[in-house]
Design an enzyme around this catalytic site. Sequence first.
Site, short mmCIF file in Angstrom:
data_model
loop_
_atom_site.label_atom_id
_atom_site.label_comp_id
_atom_site.label_asym_id
_atom_site.label_seq_id
_atom_site.Cartn_x
_atom_site.Cartn_y
_atom_site.Cartn_z
N SER A 68 19.95 46.15 41.11
CA SER A 68 18.76 46.61 41.83
C SER A 68 17.85 45.44 42.15
O SER A 68 17.80 44.46 41.39
CB SER A 68 18.02 47.60 40.94
OG SER A 68 16.70 47.79 41.40
N TYR A 70 13.78 50.36 32.60
CA TYR A 70 14.86 50.53 33.58
C TYR A 70 15.25 49.18 34.20
O TYR A 70 16.41 48.81 34.23
CB TYR A 70 14.43 51.51 34.69
CG TYR A 70 15.31 51.40 35.91
CD1 TYR A 70 16.58 51.95 35.91
CD2 TYR A 70 14.88 50.71 37.05
CE1 TYR A 70 17.41 51.82 37.01
CE2 TYR A 70 15.69 50.58 38.15
CZ TYR A 70 16.96 51.13 38.13
OH TYR A 70 17.78 50.99 39.23
N LYS A 79 18.84 46.69 34.02
CA LYS A 79 19.61 46.09 35.12
C LYS A 79 19.75 44.58 34.90
O LYS A 79 20.81 44.00 35.13
CB LYS A 79 18.97 46.40 36.47
CG LYS A 79 19.06 47.86 36.87
CD LYS A 79 20.50 48.31 37.09
CE LYS A 79 20.65 49.80 37.33
NZ LYS A 79 22.05 50.26 37.31
#
Length: 339
Positions: free
Chosen positions: A126, A151, A155
């Site tokens: 991302s 989050y 990643k």
Amino acid sequence: MSKILVTGGAGYIGSHAVVELAQAGYEPVIVDDFSNSKESVLAGLRAILGRDVPCHHVDCGDAEALRGVFRQEGNIAGVIHFAAFKAVGESVQKPLAYFHNNVGSLLTLLQVMPEFGVENLVFSSSCTVYGNPDALPVTEATPTKPATSPYGRTKQMCEDIVHDVSGASSNKLRTILLRYFNPIGAHASAKIGELPLGTPNNLVPFITQTAAGIREKLTIFGDDYATPDGTNVRDYIHVVDLAKAHVVAVQRLLDRKAPDTVETFNVGTGHGNTVLEVVQAFEQASGQQLNYSIGPRRPGDVPAIYADATKAETVLGFKTETSLLDSLASAWKWQQTLG
Ligand code: UDP
């Protein structure tokens, strides 16, 4: 026909990738635990492709169950690993769940793949790994910044893990990391699309649900940023374009054109749009007036980010094709099928 395991293949991006893979002549096999997706996606895929896509109801973090899939399927040429939790706000509330699921499932996959001689991986990363960048647009060489949420940290950690594992001399893993910008819209058939459970966190499903009367109004999170109209700038990419990037990435791995290590690509349009521009484009695409108001900033939002998409174009030959207007029209068409 090369068989490609698609973890999270019943999810939003995963399901669109399954369609593009199948239509490009690959044999996608879905692995999904349906924790954030619905079985009805499979019917949508059947309606588009005219056949069933094999699907294993399995949690990727369950090594034994995953081994069972590899054993049963045999001959898997590569894996696209979409399966992950993705709600930024929820990750702040439930960090352990995010680390466990997002990092844990990658670890399990990386453990099981070599047991079955599978060496090719495409990983869903991302643009969140860039944090709040110093300069725009961001290239793959733009330094990553501390993540603003658990989050985002998962990643970054997953990217680091892939690099370390690929760097180990005993390992033959070849990985393409795709750093997605903001995927929006739905398949032109309106048979599959985004299915947010509960109140959507993301802008476009919130817009379409508001236009459909499910939500009263959209709140725009801040209009006092240093951007052309004060609202955040993002790079909105049509989900089918994004899905196609996976097909070319898989092709590159199977053709042995990728180096024996890790390659990273931004997958965006290369253009930034403000939230207000998206709202206006939606109104134009749908012919609907949108009820919205300006609210406070959302914690963790970076003011602006959009991709330099040059590397994907020169190395992968990948370029997005769908305009913002058409992307939003597809999102609206999908919303209308949901009622
Ligand atoms: N946004 C907004 N209202 C909403 C949801 C999102 O104004 O109800 C804005 C958000 O602040 C950001 C942009 O829309 O600038 C895209 O947000 P989204 O959550 O879709 O993706 P993100 O860029 O955070 O990954």
